[in-house]
Design a protein around this motif. Structure first.
Motif, PDB file in Angstrom:
ATOM      1  N   VAL A  59       0.844  -1.193   0.000  1.00  0.00           N
ATOM      2  CA  VAL A  59       0.000   0.000   0.000  1.00  0.00           C
ATOM      3  C   VAL A  59       0.881   1.244   0.000  1.00  0.00           C
ATOM      4  N   PRO A  60       0.385   2.372  -0.529  1.00  0.00           N
ATOM      5  CA  PRO A  60       1.186   3.597  -0.613  1.00  0.00           C
ATOM      6  C   PRO A  60       1.442   4.240   0.739  1.00  0.00           C
ATOM      7  N   THR A  61       2.531   4.980   0.804  1.00  0.00           N
ATOM      8  CA  THR A  61       2.876   5.684   2.040  1.00  0.00           C
ATOM      9  C   THR A  61       1.799   6.697   2.436  1.00  0.00           C
ATOM     10  N   GLN A  62       1.188   7.348   1.439  1.00  0.00           N
ATOM     11  CA  GLN A  62       0.153   8.333   1.764  1.00  0.00           C
ATOM     12  C   GLN A  62      -1.036   7.689   2.463  1.00  0.00           C
ATOM     13  N   ALA A  63      -1.361   6.455   2.078  1.00  0.00           N
ATOM     14  CA  ALA A  63      -2.464   5.754   2.724  1.00  0.00           C
ATOM     15  C   ALA A  63      -2.149   5.498   4.192  1.00  0.00           C
ATOM     16  N   VAL A  64      -0.919   5.097   4.468  1.00  0.00           N
ATOM     17  CA  VAL A  64      -0.531   4.819   5.846  1.00  0.00           C
ATOM     18  C   VAL A  64      -0.437   6.113   6.652  1.00  0.00           C
ATOM     19  N   ALA A  65       0.037   7.183   6.033  1.00  0.00           N
ATOM     20  CA  ALA A  65       0.036   8.478   6.721  1.00  0.00           C
ATOM     21  C   ALA A  65      -1.374   8.872   7.129  1.00  0.00           C
ATOM     22  N   THR A  66      -2.345   8.514   6.318  1.00  0.00           N
ATOM     23  CA  THR A  66      -3.744   8.826   6.622  1.00  0.00           C
ATOM     24  C   THR A  66      -4.254   7.986   7.791  1.00  0.00           C
ATOM     25  N   THR A  67      -3.994   6.676   7.748  1.00  0.00           N
ATOM     26  CA  THR A  67      -4.502   5.818   8.828  1.00  0.00           C
ATOM     27  C   THR A  67      -3.780   6.089  10.146  1.00  0.00           C
ATOM     28  N   LEU A  68      -2.552   6.592  10.085  1.00  0.00           N
ATOM     29  CA  LEU A  68      -1.838   6.973  11.296  1.00  0.00           C
ATOM     30  C   LEU A  68      -2.253   8.350  11.805  1.00  0.00           C
ATOM     31  N   ALA A  69      -3.033   9.080  10.995  1.00  0.00           N
ATOM     32  CA  ALA A  69      -3.474  10.432  11.325  1.00  0.00           C
ATOM     33  C   ALA A  69      -2.291  11.369  11.554  1.00  0.00           C
ATOM     34  N   LEU A  70      -1.279  11.258  10.685  1.00  0.00           N
ATOM     35  CA  LEU A  70      -0.157  12.189  10.788  1.00  0.00           C
ATOM     36  C   LEU A  70      -0.634  13.599  10.461  1.00  0.00           C
ATOM     37  N   PRO A  71      -0.232  14.606  11.233  1.00  0.00           N
ATOM     38  CA  PRO A  71      -0.723  15.956  10.983  1.00  0.00           C
ATOM     39  C   PRO A  71      -0.212  16.555   9.685  1.00  0.00           C
TER      40      PRO A  71
END
Length: 384
Positions: A59-71
């Motif tokens: 899965v893409p890094t942007q997807a994981v940034a979203t699920t981690l709720a990175l600001p």
């Protein structure tokens, strides 16, 4: 690139299973959250994500940034590489931190590598593969086996040497609760196993699993105040030799099947870290197959040409040995996360967190990513 400005500060895993029953995004998120928490950080402090995929299996890094709720996401890197990627990505994350592009970068590998798309059975479509394999094979172990067979022949080594690798690593896996293969393995049991594709028997081959692994890379000055001693990225480098290839069929253009990328990067890797092969206290070597371990040990100058098998047969690489190798059991026994878990194990050992597997001398480690024509490596050290 000589770094020493960044360190691995946290490590996270999911269970390694035959069938996870979960999405790859869910696996990735769990491993990354685990690594961030292990470092003593909050997700709000992380601003970089890096990862890799083989034939769209992750899965893409942007997807994981979203699920981690990175600001915010200040550094994002997705690369289309396989086992060559983990050390390369950690090095790129360290460089991004050193140049002010990010503060904390989480690097992950996630896949349903057994219940989903399996690299061992992949047909490499989309790269003209149907026109590039007139010799009748396209499975991964078949073409790596060409290198392995030639390497063993040219160096005067054989099945007792590959057996020693498999047995030594299984001894480490017996001490590793995460390992998929933990049952003891003897040389006789190894020799009784049928060939899958010569020179490889079943125990010579990595075990495909569902799961994920992640590490956090942080600035060294910040890392000193986090939850664990930093595993310093002293140097890291990627190298592809002449004609490294567009797909696996390009191995036919390789000049010397008895050497891989480690022979090309060793001098640079050690020189930039200010160490030599003699300073290395333990090694975590990429091991999709047993022969890639032997090639890596020799390419890095950790054994003389044709003597890597003797190193393993002597008992030096196993528990209690003077030169531990693949202390998690390797990809052969812990599970095939394409070497991300190999990097994580190196970090844990340098930090002194190996538990029952902890090696006595753990201030200088070498870790590699990749099997054949191209790959990457790092020197990890204690903070000194």
């Amino acid at each position: 690139m000589a770094l020493r400005q960044a360190a691995i500060t946290g490590v996270g895993y999911t269970p390694l299973e035959k069938r996870s029953g979960r999405s790859v995004l869910d696996l990735a998120t769990e491993a990354c959250r685990g690594a961030i928490d292990d470092a003593g950080l909050a997700p709000t402090q992380v601003d970089g994500v890096a990862s890799f995929a083989v034939m769209h299996d992750s899965v893409p890094t942007q997807a994981v940034a979203t699920t981690l709720a990175l600001p915010q996401l200040r550094f994002s890197l997705d690369i289309d590489l396989g086992g060559q990627a983990p050390c390369h990505l950690v090095t790129q994350a360290a460089a991004a931190i050193a140049t002010g592009q990010a503060d904390h970068v989480v690097v992950f590998r996630a896949l349903n590598g057994r219940s989903g798309n399996r690299v061992g059975t992949m047909q490499f479509h989309g790269m003209g593969a149907q026109h590039r394999y007139p010799i009748g094979y396209d499975a991964y172990l078949m073409y790596v086996g060409m290198f392995g067979q030639r390497f063993l022949h040219e160096t005067g080594q054989g099945e007792l040497d590959t057996a020693a690798v498999a047995v030594s690593q299984r001894q480490w896996a017996e001490r590793n609760d995460r390992a998929y293969r933990r049952h003891p393995l003897t040389v006789d049991e190894y020799l009784a196993a049928p060939f899958v594709a010569e020179p490889y028997r079943g125990p010579d081959c990595t075990v495909e699993v569902d799961g994920a692994c992640a590490v956090v890379v942080s600035a060294l000055d910040v890392a000193r105040d986090l939850a664990h001693p930093p595993a310093v990225v002293a140097s890291g480098t990627y190298r592809g030799g002449p004609r490294p290839g567009l797909d696996i069929g390009d191995h036919l253009l390789w000049d010397d099947y008895t050497r891989n990328y480690t022979s090309y990067l060793a001098d640079d890797l050690y020189g930039r870290a200010g160490v030599s092969a003699a300073d290395v206290q333990f090694a975590e070597i990429y091991d999709c197959f047993t022969t890639t371990v032997l090639m890596g040990i020799e390419g890095l100058g950790l054994a003389e040409r044709g003597q890597s098998g003797e190193l393993f047969r002597s008992g030096a690489t196993g528990p209690g040995g003077v030169f531990p190798v693949n202390t998690h059991g390797g990809l052969l026994s812990e599970g095939y996360l394409h070497g991300m878990n190999t990097v994580a194990e190196a970090a844990l050992q340098v930090q002194g967190r190996g538990g029952e597997r902890q090696v006595a001398r753990h201030e200088v480690a070498v870790v590699t990513s990749g099997a054949l024509m191209d790959g990457s490596a790092m020197i990890l050290t204690a903070d000194r």
